[in-house]
Design a protein around this motif. Sequence first.
Motif, PDB file in Angstrom:
ATOM      1  N   ALA A 107       0.981  -1.281   0.081  1.00  0.00           N
ATOM      2  CA  ALA A 107      -0.140  -0.190   0.055  1.00  0.00           C
ATOM      3  C   ALA A 107       0.801   1.309   0.127  1.00  0.00           C
ATOM      4  O   ALA A 107       0.627   2.188  -0.698  1.00  0.00           O
ATOM      5  CB  ALA A 107      -0.797   0.047   1.132  1.00  0.00           C
ATOM      6  N   LEU A 108       1.973   1.234   0.906  1.00  0.00           N
ATOM      7  CA  LEU A 108       2.814   2.446   0.639  1.00  0.00           C
ATOM      8  C   LEU A 108       3.567   2.347  -0.656  1.00  0.00           C
ATOM      9  O   LEU A 108       3.474   3.776  -1.043  1.00  0.00           O
ATOM     10  CB  LEU A 108       3.805   2.162   1.879  1.00  0.00           C
ATOM     11  CG  LEU A 108       3.487   2.445   3.312  1.00  0.00           C
ATOM     12  CD1 LEU A 108       4.575   2.118   4.278  1.00  0.00           C
ATOM     13  CD2 LEU A 108       2.902   3.844   3.470  1.00  0.00           C
ATOM     14  N   ALA A 164       1.015   4.148  -2.771  1.00  0.00           N
ATOM     15  CA  ALA A 164       0.719   5.638  -2.466  1.00  0.00           C
ATOM     16  C   ALA A 164       2.017   6.412  -3.072  1.00  0.00           C
ATOM     17  O   ALA A 164       1.715   7.570  -3.528  1.00  0.00           O
ATOM     18  CB  ALA A 164       0.619   5.746  -1.034  1.00  0.00           C
ATOM     19  N   VAL A 192       1.426   6.805  -6.751  1.00  0.00           N
ATOM     20  CA  VAL A 192       0.496   7.630  -7.275  1.00  0.00           C
ATOM     21  C   VAL A 192       0.738   9.118  -6.843  1.00  0.00           C
ATOM     22  O   VAL A 192       0.670  10.243  -7.936  1.00  0.00           O
ATOM     23  CB  VAL A 192      -0.851   7.304  -6.453  1.00  0.00           C
ATOM     24  CG1 VAL A 192      -1.919   8.416  -6.356  1.00  0.00           C
ATOM     25  CG2 VAL A 192      -1.543   5.802  -6.976  1.00  0.00           C
ATOM     26  N   SER A 193       1.550   9.328  -5.910  1.00  0.00           N
ATOM     27  CA  SER A 193       2.001  10.809  -5.538  1.00  0.00           C
ATOM     28  C   SER A 193       3.047  11.187  -6.804  1.00  0.00           C
ATOM     29  O   SER A 193       3.248  12.361  -6.910  1.00  0.00           O
ATOM     30  CB  SER A 193       2.839  10.639  -4.238  1.00  0.00           C
ATOM     31  OG  SER A 193       1.743  10.385  -3.421  1.00  0.00           O
TER      32      SER A 193
END
Length: 81
Positions: free
Chosen positions: A52-53, A56, A59-60
Amino acid sequence: MLLPQYPDSPTPPPAYRHAPADPAPIRRAGPSISVSTGAVVALITGGVVLTALLAAVAVSAISVAVAAVVLRSLLREHHRR
């Protein structure tokens, strides 16, 4: 290189022929490893959190790249006027 043996060869045949014996099976006595259910759950949870990290961060990074392209385009249009 093995030479063929001929009956009229001056070399005598070997007196002893080695017959290899079957090797004894190797038994390895390693330590028995028992994995508890808690360790498996912790490993799976850690994997999910790290995945998940990573998603993220990806996506960032994409959002920052898109924002940079848009800002560059806006600044280029501003300087042309």
